[in-house]
Enzyme design. Sequence first.
Site, PDB file in Angstrom:
ATOM      1  N   GLU A   1       3.622   6.204  13.962  1.00 50.20           N
ATOM      2  CA  GLU A   1       2.405   5.447  13.636  1.00 50.20           C
ATOM      3  C   GLU A   1       2.076   4.380  14.674  1.00 50.20           C
ATOM      4  O   GLU A   1       0.916   4.200  15.046  1.00 50.20           O
ATOM      5  CB  GLU A   1       2.506   4.814  12.245  1.00 50.20           C
ATOM      6  CG  GLU A   1       2.318   5.786  11.090  1.00 50.20           C
ATOM      7  CD  GLU A   1       3.603   6.497  10.689  1.00 50.20           C
ATOM      8  OE1 GLU A   1       4.647   6.261  11.346  1.00 50.20           O
ATOM      9  OE2 GLU A   1       3.581   7.291   9.730  1.00 50.20           O
TER      10      GLU A   1
ATOM     11  N   HIS B   1       5.895   3.523  -1.160  1.00 52.67           N
ATOM     12  CA  HIS B   1       4.724   4.384  -0.918  1.00 52.67           C
ATOM     13  C   HIS B   1       3.498   3.984  -1.735  1.00 52.67           C
ATOM     14  O   HIS B   1       2.555   4.747  -1.828  1.00 52.67           O
ATOM     15  CB  HIS B   1       5.067   5.841  -1.265  1.00 52.67           C
ATOM     16  CG  HIS B   1       5.897   6.536  -0.235  1.00 52.67           C
ATOM     17  ND1 HIS B   1       7.098   6.042   0.204  1.00 52.67           N
ATOM     18  CD2 HIS B   1       5.707   7.693   0.445  1.00 52.67           C
ATOM     19  CE1 HIS B   1       7.612   6.877   1.091  1.00 52.67           C
ATOM     20  NE2 HIS B   1       6.782   7.878   1.258  1.00 52.67           N
TER      21      HIS B   1
END
Lengths: 329, 398
Positions: A60, A129
Amino acid sequence: MALITYRQALKDAFSEEIERDENVFIMGEEVAQYNGAYKVTEGLWEKYGDKRLVDAPISEAGFIGLGIGAAMMGLRPVIEMMFFSFVYVAWDQAVNNASSLRYMSGGLLNVPLVIRGPANGGTNVGATHSHTPENLVANFPGLKCVVPVTAADAKGLMKSAIRDNDPVFFMESTILYGEESEVPEDPDFLIPLGKADVKREGTDLSIIAHGRSVLMALAAAKELKKKHNIDAEVVDLRSIRPLDEEAILKSVKKTNRALLVEENKPYCGIGSQISHLIQRRAFDYLDAPVHRISAVDAPAIYSPPLEKAQLPETRVIVREALDMLNVKA
Amino acid sequence: MSTKTAKKKTARKSAAKKSSGSAKKSAPAKKSAPSHTSAADLRRYAAAPVNKAMSKSDKRKAYVDMVRIRKFEQAALQSYQKGKMGGFLHLYIGQEATAIGTCALLGEHDHIITAYRDHGHALAVGMTMNECMAELFGKYTGCSKGKGGSMHFFAPEKRYWGGHGIVGGQTPLGLGIAYALKYKGLKGCCLCFLGDGAVNQGPFHESLNLAGLWDLPMIYVIENNRYSMGTSQDRSSVYPDGGLAQRAEGYRIDWDTAHGENLYEVRAKTMEAIERAHEKSRPTVLEIATYRYYGHSIADANHQKYRTKEEILEYQRNRDPIMVWQRILEEEGILTEDEAKEIENEARNEAKDAIRFADESPFPPESEILTDIYHSVDNPGSHTNQGKIFFNDRLPWE
């Protein structure tokens, strides 16, 4: 108008913008050949090929930074976070670089970048998450942040975000991807960033929400009307930064009560800012203190029934509204 | 051993052989100071096509440009000590041949990005002393209107994309520049400078992997000045015998090393990397052995504690890049000692003028705090934007 899902609305926005501007490309984990972890980009790679749909490795920081660099050069990257929670491994790129580069260059460059993906709890994937970081992102001058709830809003805001010349964090919801609503088919259908939407008119109190909480607020408003003949107005912020302050104030000045709902955590959440705004600019209009509902202030719990209880529910919104209006349940 | 492993090993070996070649002998030594540039090396690299193509005036200009960087920074240091600027001041003094040796080779589609020790590169791409000094002073006439400071110089019109304060954070950005060049079908590259301290940052490795994977025209120039702040290379990094650049083999990226005091060598090896980027769209990691005479920043009062005075003096006496180049030019009959002095005087005066310019320039008005944040705010009407974007109840100056 067409009745389509939130997922399809996003996909249509991508298709239209890819066709409209050769500088638009989508990059992220599994966005191309795999068709998107949540199928938001399904079929686009087949249609537009490797240049416009780019599968990135799990890096990322690498590919968000790449997106920023490419944006400085005039491209319009749309970077997918498979989960918005993954942006934290790229925090320096996503917030430090994306927010500061224009400023530190004295306005010599700009970063037309979209970072998008689901940011929601409620799917039993545990604390790592399930983040809703719109408050964190909105804390950075230089960034913009939108959180659409309907398919139409998703499409209109995505198209605006892609055409915008500043970095926009676009927060979706895995739970909303399958939700349908009427969406205009005009290829230039744009919803301005910073424009709230009154999703239900009312006179007795204003429920101000964003993201999936808007659906809870609408369900609560329905129940309040049905069971208690209370007319709640539901204001959907849609955009966190820029923020439609005037829509908030207009509603509160009409109803004299504000109930703020968000899936975020309470401390320094979006509600804190809205609450400050209301006391500052609509103090004399208030007939009750501003109330807030958020996720229960703890990391997202895994256990399915408990996670449901942790997040804002219709029942809790109704309870709080009745409390504000001194009505017994 | 499986075939796959064997294959990989062979590929690696050949990549290393191909890329390091003659450089291997001259790779930075592990514990002692890197070996000096030999007279043979000087001659060898002088004969490289990119150097043979240099006119007398090109060579002289390289000298002038290096001296200008040094005089600019010496003047900046004095001003810092007089309290004319805030924050940090990371001096480049000792490393000048790297900026000048690399940046002078860049063509119209070649871009550069660097870290916080960025003054040398800024001057090397043609930014003026005035705009740079004014930026250090926090003045409105600075390259970033006083909003960036020492670590954040920018000149996109010169294809200079900063000036980045977070160690290694510029490497993915540079990758994006290279990506955009390839996306647009332009024959160019991104020269991305980083220090030896940055090689242990995760984003650098993510960037390397992507550059290797996607064949991007990236040139990572590791300016190895041997200390990541106060921690020596030996205390911060594991690295192969060939040096930090050899880590590139893990990403199947070509790599090389160069002596940073030898402008000819820096140019020759940078040119190889540029050609690789232009012709093959392949990345390179080029490690340049260099040295900084001052601390990590001026605030680093301990820089003589983590290294010896002798180590600094040794470099200054024997390997100073400006001195080495001056000797070369004198030997080649291009520069006399008197001319060198004259060049030095001119650069000193230019720096003095820059200080006066910076001193006399105004600070930005308070209203500037709120500009250059959003393109949409600075260009009203051009966007689908509305609503409130700044959240100040009342500004201090209202």
